[in-house]
Design a protein around this motif. Structure first.
Motif, mmCIF file in Angstrom:
data_model
loop_
_atom_site.group_PDB
_atom_site.id
_atom_site.type_symbol
_atom_site.label_atom_id
_atom_site.label_comp_id
_atom_site.label_asym_id
_atom_site.label_seq_id
_atom_site.Cartn_x
_atom_site.Cartn_y
_atom_site.Cartn_z
ATOM 1 N N LEU A 37 -26.833 -6.927 15.212
ATOM 2 C CA LEU A 37 -25.391 -7.150 15.276
ATOM 3 C C LEU A 37 -25.081 -8.361 16.153
ATOM 4 C CD1 LEU A 37 -24.252 -3.447 15.773
ATOM 5 C CD2 LEU A 37 -24.513 -4.694 13.629
ATOM 6 N N LEU A 38 -23.804 -8.695 16.255
ATOM 7 C CA LEU A 38 -23.392 -9.791 17.121
ATOM 8 C C LEU A 38 -23.357 -9.370 18.582
ATOM 9 C CD1 LEU A 38 -20.534 -11.279 14.898
ATOM 10 C CD2 LEU A 38 -22.864 -12.131 15.171
ATOM 11 N N VAL A 39 -23.491 -8.077 18.851
ATOM 12 C CA VAL A 39 -23.572 -7.537 20.205
ATOM 13 C C VAL A 39 -24.975 -6.990 20.414
ATOM 14 C CG1 VAL A 39 -22.685 -5.849 21.842
ATOM 15 C CG2 VAL A 39 -21.132 -6.930 20.208
ATOM 16 N N THR A 40 -25.673 -7.480 21.457
ATOM 17 C CA THR A 40 -26.989 -6.979 21.830
ATOM 18 C C THR A 40 -26.885 -6.423 23.244
ATOM 19 O OG1 THR A 40 -28.068 -8.648 20.439
ATOM 20 C CG2 THR A 40 -29.434 -7.531 22.078
ATOM 21 N N ASP A 41 -26.691 -5.119 23.354
ATOM 22 C CA ASP A 41 -26.411 -4.466 24.632
ATOM 23 C C ASP A 41 -27.685 -3.838 25.197
ATOM 24 O OD1 ASP A 41 -25.075 -3.380 26.807
ATOM 25 O OD2 ASP A 41 -24.373 -1.624 25.688
ATOM 26 N N LEU A 42 -28.603 -4.678 25.683
ATOM 27 C CA LEU A 42 -29.868 -4.183 26.204
ATOM 28 C C LEU A 42 -29.701 -3.457 27.529
ATOM 29 C CD1 LEU A 42 -32.175 -7.238 25.385
ATOM 30 C CD2 LEU A 42 -31.788 -5.170 24.032
ATOM 31 N N ALA A 43 -28.642 -3.749 28.279
ATOM 32 C CA ALA A 43 -28.383 -3.064 29.546
ATOM 33 C C ALA A 43 -27.617 -1.760 29.357
ATOM 34 C CB ALA A 43 -27.608 -3.979 30.492
ATOM 35 N N ASP A 44 -27.257 -1.464 28.128
ATOM 36 C CA ASP A 44 -26.554 -0.221 27.802
ATOM 37 C C ASP A 44 -25.262 -0.080 28.614
ATOM 38 O OD1 ASP A 44 -26.236 2.072 26.328
ATOM 39 O OD2 ASP A 44 -27.329 3.359 27.738
ATOM 40 N N LEU A 45 -24.453 -1.130 28.597
ATOM 41 C CA LEU A 45 -23.185 -1.121 29.326
ATOM 42 C C LEU A 45 -22.015 -0.675 28.470
ATOM 43 C CD1 LEU A 45 -23.477 -4.530 31.248
ATOM 44 C CD2 LEU A 45 -24.103 -2.240 32.053
ATOM 45 N N LEU A 70 -21.817 -14.549 20.293
ATOM 46 C CA LEU A 70 -22.691 -13.410 20.567
ATOM 47 C C LEU A 70 -22.406 -12.851 21.950
ATOM 48 C CD1 LEU A 70 -26.157 -14.736 19.299
ATOM 49 C CD2 LEU A 70 -24.400 -13.518 18.007
ATOM 50 N N VAL A 71 -22.582 -11.551 22.100
ATOM 51 C CA VAL A 71 -22.530 -10.887 23.398
ATOM 52 C C VAL A 71 -23.919 -10.329 23.692
ATOM 53 C CG1 VAL A 71 -21.617 -8.929 24.697
ATOM 54 C CG2 VAL A 71 -20.075 -10.312 23.282
ATOM 55 N N LEU A 72 -24.449 -10.664 24.862
ATOM 56 C CA LEU A 72 -25.766 -10.179 25.282
ATOM 57 C C LEU A 72 -25.659 -9.604 26.681
ATOM 58 C CD1 LEU A 72 -28.922 -9.987 25.166
ATOM 59 C CD2 LEU A 72 -28.939 -12.285 26.170
ATOM 60 N N THR A 73 -26.154 -8.386 26.869
ATOM 61 C CA THR A 73 -26.279 -7.814 28.204
ATOM 62 C C THR A 73 -27.739 -7.464 28.450
ATOM 63 O OG1 THR A 73 -26.024 -5.444 27.684
ATOM 64 C CG2 THR A 73 -24.007 -6.762 27.844
ATOM 65 N N ILE A 74 -28.228 -7.781 29.658
ATOM 66 C CA ILE A 74 -29.580 -7.431 30.068
ATOM 67 C C ILE A 74 -29.522 -6.843 31.481
ATOM 68 C CG2 ILE A 74 -30.670 -9.204 28.640
ATOM 69 C CD1 ILE A 74 -30.999 -10.910 31.160
ATOM 70 N N ASP A 75 -30.590 -6.202 31.893
ATOM 71 C CA ASP A 75 -30.649 -5.695 33.264
ATOM 72 C C ASP A 75 -30.817 -6.844 34.251
ATOM 73 O OD1 ASP A 75 -30.361 -2.973 32.623
ATOM 74 O OD2 ASP A 75 -32.461 -2.847 32.051
ATOM 75 N N SER A 76 -31.855 -7.675 34.023
ATOM 76 C CA SER A 76 -32.122 -8.800 34.917
ATOM 77 C C SER A 76 -32.909 -9.859 34.165
ATOM 78 C CB SER A 76 -32.917 -8.341 36.142
ATOM 79 O OG SER A 76 -33.303 -9.457 36.929
ATOM 80 N N ARG A 77 -32.630 -11.113 34.468
ATOM 81 C CA ARG A 77 -33.378 -12.191 33.826
ATOM 82 C C ARG A 77 -34.767 -12.361 34.427
ATOM 83 N NH1 ARG A 77 -32.545 -16.917 37.140
ATOM 84 N NH2 ARG A 77 -30.718 -16.656 38.511
ATOM 85 N N ALA A 78 -35.072 -11.624 35.503
ATOM 86 C CA ALA A 78 -36.389 -11.729 36.131
ATOM 87 C C ALA A 78 -37.504 -11.302 35.191
ATOM 88 C CB ALA A 78 -36.431 -10.880 37.402
ATOM 89 N N VAL A 111 -24.374 -11.330 30.188
ATOM 90 C CA VAL A 111 -24.236 -10.515 31.388
ATOM 91 C C VAL A 111 -25.615 -10.030 31.826
ATOM 92 C CG1 VAL A 111 -23.216 -8.454 32.428
ATOM 93 C CG2 VAL A 111 -21.956 -9.706 30.654
ATOM 94 N N ALA A 112 -25.968 -10.257 33.109
ATOM 95 C CA ALA A 112 -27.168 -9.689 33.724
ATOM 96 C C ALA A 112 -26.686 -8.766 34.832
ATOM 97 C CB ALA A 112 -28.087 -10.781 34.263
ATOM 98 N N VAL A 113 -26.641 -7.459 34.559
ATOM 99 C CA VAL A 113 -25.917 -6.540 35.426
ATOM 100 C C VAL A 113 -26.585 -6.356 36.782
ATOM 101 C CG1 VAL A 113 -27.035 -4.510 34.412
ATOM 102 C CG2 VAL A 113 -24.793 -4.284 35.504
ATOM 103 N N GLN A 114 -27.913 -6.263 36.841
ATOM 104 C CA GLN A 114 -28.586 -6.084 38.122
ATOM 105 C C GLN A 114 -28.522 -7.358 38.973
ATOM 106 O OE1 GLN A 114 -32.542 -4.564 37.503
ATOM 107 N NE2 GLN A 114 -31.821 -2.698 36.482
ATOM 108 N N ASP A 115 -28.472 -8.504 38.325
ATOM 109 C CA ASP A 115 -28.332 -9.770 39.043
ATOM 110 C C ASP A 115 -26.881 -10.022 39.455
ATOM 111 O OD1 ASP A 115 -31.032 -10.150 38.501
ATOM 112 O OD2 ASP A 115 -30.633 -11.295 36.667
#
Length: 282
Positions: A37-45, A70-78, A111-115
């Protein structure tokens, strides 16, 4: 002797760590994987219903204007490819995915939520004038929610405003709003002017049906427009306004001019960002 043997066996592993580092040993992927999809919510936000609303808004934008956002969420880019800054990471990610190719009007809401960092990355077609608009979207519609850990609300509000204040005005060839301007009235005015012009053309083409044909006198006239030369980012296009009578075959053609487009359609340069956009941290 046994201690010496164990020490010698450990040397290759130590050399590997020194050269490649722990990240290489962990076999981390370079970048997040895009979802279907156009939303990839890997951080489950996003709850399912919120994700569906955001994806629907982005899909409607793409269908109506051709702009891919596109919308992308991740926990951290680390966990991914190393980058000196969040801005560099988002730009490299944008260019690796070639968002919006072959056009040059793609957008990334990252969005990188932990960062505790986020960014709106814009393709080169927007130019630096749109960076302030992206910053205003972040400051007014995203960070107030994120600071209270209301991530779903911030993503929804930010996405809707990004579409309203950046994507749609850009698609209508409106100029970027002035950073010190009073609200977004210049964008709305330009968008309204474009809409009124299109409506005026449609009404004029339709009203020809009410006129009698100059040859046979019957009210059977119809009008359509044929594009003879497509407009580009540097040159205007041209076309013919054709009026025909379906009763007697009378035909009248009038040339008209098509305004320049403001975005690139080149397959070689599309889907690229040079770091345009804006960032936010909370």
């Amino acid at each position: 002797m046994r201690r010496l043997t164990r020490s010698l066996l450990a040397i290759p592993l130590l050399l590997t760590c020194a050269v490649t580092g722990p990240a290489a040993l962990a076999q981390s992927p370079d970048y997040p994987a895009l979802g279907p999809l156009l939303v990839t919510d890997l951080a489950d936000l996003l709850p399912p219903e919120a994700e569906a609303r955001v994806n629907e808004a982005l899909t409607q934008l793409q269908d109506e204007t051709g702009i891919t956002a596109l919308v992308l969420t991740i926990d951290s880019r680390a966990a991914y490819a190393p980058a000196p800054t969040m801005e560099a990471f988002a730009t490299d990610l944008f260019n690796t995915w070639r968002i919006g190719a072959p056009r040059d009007d793609g957008m990334l809401f990252y969005v990188a939520v932990q960062d505790r960092e986020m960014r709106i990355e814009l393709a080169d077609g927007y130019g630096a004038d749109w960076n302030a608009a992206a910053q205003e979207v972040i400051n007014s519609n995203v960070l107030p929610y994120f600071r209270d850990d209301h991530y779903a609300d911030g993503i929804e509000a930010g996405t809707r405003t990004m579409i309203r204040d950046i994507a749609r005005p850009y698609a209508a060839n409106a100029p970027a709003p002035e950073p010190e301007g009073n609200g977004n009235w210049p964008v709305y005015l330009a968008f309204l002017s474009m809409a009124l012009l299109m409506l005026r053309q449609r009404l004029a083409d339709w009203s020809v049906r009410l006129r009698p044909c100059p040859e046979c006198g019957r009210r059977d006239l119809h009008r359509h427009r044929d594009v003879t030369t497509a407009a580009t980012t540097t040159t205007k296009g041209s076309g013919l306004r054709v009026t025909e009578c379906r009763s007697c075959g009378h035909r009248d053609t009038v040339p008209y001019t098509i305004g320049r487009v403001s975005r690139s359609s080149s397959s070689s340069g599309g889907g690229h960002s040079s770091g345009g956009g804006a960032s936010g941290r909370w």
